[in-house]
Design a protein around this motif. Structure first.
Motif, PDB file in Angstrom:
ATOM      1  N   ARG A   1      -0.489   5.698  -1.638  1.00 53.37           N
ATOM      2  CA  ARG A   1      -0.137   6.326  -2.896  1.00 53.37           C
ATOM      3  C   ARG A   1      -0.976   5.700  -3.987  1.00 53.37           C
ATOM      4  O   ARG A   1      -1.202   4.497  -4.006  1.00 53.37           O
ATOM      5  CB  ARG A   1       1.339   6.127  -3.208  1.00 53.37           C
ATOM      6  CG  ARG A   1       2.255   6.730  -2.183  1.00 53.37           C
ATOM      7  CD  ARG A   1       2.702   8.143  -2.450  1.00 53.37           C
ATOM      8  NE  ARG A   1       2.007   8.914  -3.391  1.00 53.37           N
ATOM      9  CZ  ARG A   1       1.598  10.169  -3.147  1.00 53.37           C
ATOM     10  NH1 ARG A   1       1.783  10.722  -1.956  1.00 53.37           N
ATOM     11  NH2 ARG A   1       1.004  10.854  -4.072  1.00 53.37           N
ATOM     12  N   ASP A   2      -1.423   6.520  -4.913  1.00 50.27           N
ATOM     13  CA  ASP A   2      -2.215   6.075  -6.045  1.00 50.27           C
ATOM     14  C   ASP A   2      -1.387   6.332  -7.296  1.00 50.27           C
ATOM     15  O   ASP A   2      -1.109   7.489  -7.639  1.00 50.27           O
ATOM     16  CB  ASP A   2      -3.535   6.842  -6.085  1.00 50.27           C
ATOM     17  CG  ASP A   2      -4.488   6.306  -7.144  1.00 50.27           C
ATOM     18  OD1 ASP A   2      -4.011   5.950  -8.239  1.00 50.27           O
ATOM     19  OD2 ASP A   2      -5.702   6.273  -6.890  1.00 50.27           O
TER      20      ASP A   2
ATOM     21  N   HIS B   1       0.875  -1.167   0.000  1.00 54.58           N
ATOM     22  CA  HIS B   1       0.000   0.000   0.000  1.00 54.58           C
ATOM     23  C   HIS B   1       0.912   1.217   0.000  1.00 54.58           C
ATOM     24  O   HIS B   1       1.235   1.754   1.044  1.00 54.58           O
ATOM     25  CB  HIS B   1      -0.940   0.022   1.208  1.00 54.58           C
ATOM     26  CG  HIS B   1      -0.338  -0.523   2.453  1.00 54.58           C
ATOM     27  ND1 HIS B   1      -0.553  -1.798   2.887  1.00 54.58           N
ATOM     28  CD2 HIS B   1       0.517   0.035   3.355  1.00 54.58           C
ATOM     29  CE1 HIS B   1       0.115  -2.007   4.018  1.00 54.58           C
ATOM     30  NE2 HIS B   1       0.775  -0.911   4.317  1.00 54.58           N
TER      31      HIS B   1
END
Length: 380
Positions: free
Chosen positions: A160-161, A152
């Motif tokens: 973080r995306d 993740h």
């Protein structure tokens, strides 16, 4: 450890981070835990795992990994460490139906689950379902494969995306055919410098090009050089002077924090991924691509295209060797008792300043827990 850097100071007034950012192993350890283990990190190419059973391996800051395509076609990634005695399981790259540890034969399915653990005898409290290879979050972007090592990116409290991080780069790169480039060659360079020296050099707005790359400088029109900054990325664009046909009309240098560069020019693209291997050493992996419609065969047109490609890759190799020379020189200077901090060019080095700010924000959350004593190269 006081990192001695204030990202709120504008580039016109700011000093660069102290030399110990580049020479102190404790800073590298902070980066390992707070940057490379908690961000989306580019590690390879989608074509390496195009078919079920195909896999490739690697290592990011001491974390062996394996990326594979399972029988159903799903892309997966795992920590490539046997759950028995920690040996590395999969080797190099290839095609497999299962992953077998070369140490004691523990065998894992392509979904990561433990298939067999031979000759273990009677065991208590052992559930095979709990001894699969730990998964890693994996994603593709264009021809690239990226990993989030801790599952993740950023941690549970700071996810973080990848789509958000890369968003400012997607449009400009897609306009130039990023999604449809064809891979042609990989070259790997070992450099005797801190990984950030390479990043700083690549983000300096072309400042060093006129002095370190005479051949490249003739092909660029520096009056039109511009830099755009974003939260976790940057784009540098420079028009071509017309003196070097391989560059096309313009060159686009895209960067995604922390370690990925995407360079688009003419009919080609190269990606540079820099990995720290020690506080004063790094590895840079170059992958070269061409437009999908560039001929690839044996007739005269294809041979002409191949000759141009070889010439372009050769020119890139010359430029990289010039960069190695200047980066290694910089690393030697950073160890001098005479140097502590420097200054930025407010005209050209805004992306370098932004990179240092991003890094400071990731490191500062933990840095205060480390002793303030430091080796030669500057106080912290």
């Amino acid at each position: 450890m006081d990192l001695q850097f204030d990202p709120s100071i504008p580039v016109e007034a700011a000093t660069t981070p102290p030399a110990v950012w580049y020479t102190d192993p404790r800073v590298l350890e902070l980066e390992r835990r707070n940057v490379f283990e908690k961000a989306w990190v580019a590690v390879g190419r989608a074509d390496q795992v195009a078919e079920p059973g195909r896999y490739f391996t690697g290592d990011v800051v001491g974390n062996p990994f394996v990326v594979l395509r399972d029988e159903s076609g799903k892309l997966r990634a795992f920590h490539n460490v046997c759950r028995h005695h920690a040996a590395v399981v999969a080797q190099e790259c290839g095609k497999a139906r299962e992953l077998v540890c070369p140490y004691h034969g523990w065998t894992y399915r392509l979904d990561g689950s433990l298939r067999t653990a031979p000759r273990m005898g009677r065991m208590e409290g052992f559930d095979p379902k709990e001894f699969g290879l730990p998964p890693i979050s994996v994603a593709t972007w264009g021809p690239l494969v990226l990993l989030d090592l801790d599952g993740h990116a950023g941690g549970e409290n700071n996810p973080r995306d990848l789509a958000i991080d890369a968003a400012p780069l997607i449009g400009p790169l897609d306009e130039l055919g990023f999604e449809h480039m064809r891979w042609v060659e990989r070259r790997t360079y070992e450099m005797n410098c801190n990984w950030k020296v390479f990043v700083d050099n690549s983000l300096d707005g072309g400042y060093h090009v006129a002095y370190a790359h005479e051949g490249l400088a003739e092909g660029l029109a520096f009056d039109g050089y511009r830099t755009e900054l974003f939260e976790r990325s940057a784009i540098q664009v420079c028009e071509s002077s017309g003196a070097d046909e391989r560059l096309g009309e313009k060159v686009v240098y895209a960067w995604l924090y922390p370690n990925l560069f995407i360079n688009r020019y003419g009919r080609m693209m190269d990606t540079n991924i820099v990995y720290p291997t020690a506080v004063d050493r790094c590895e840079v992996v170059f992958d070269f691509y061409v437009d999908a419609d560039v001929p690839d065969g044996d007739d005269l047109q294809e041979w002409a295209a191949k000759r141009r490609l070889r010439k372009a890759i050769g020119a890139s190799h010359v430029i990289q060797n010039e960069d190695i020379e200047i980066c290694e020189s910089t690393q030697r200077g950073l160890g001098s008792m005479s140097f502590r901090t420097g200054r930025y060019s407010s005209q050209l080095e805004r992306a370098v300043h932004a990179f240092h700010g991003m890094l400071y924000r990731d490191l500062s959350c933990e840095a205060t827990s480390i002793s303030s004593e430091s080796p030669r190269g500057g106080s912290v």
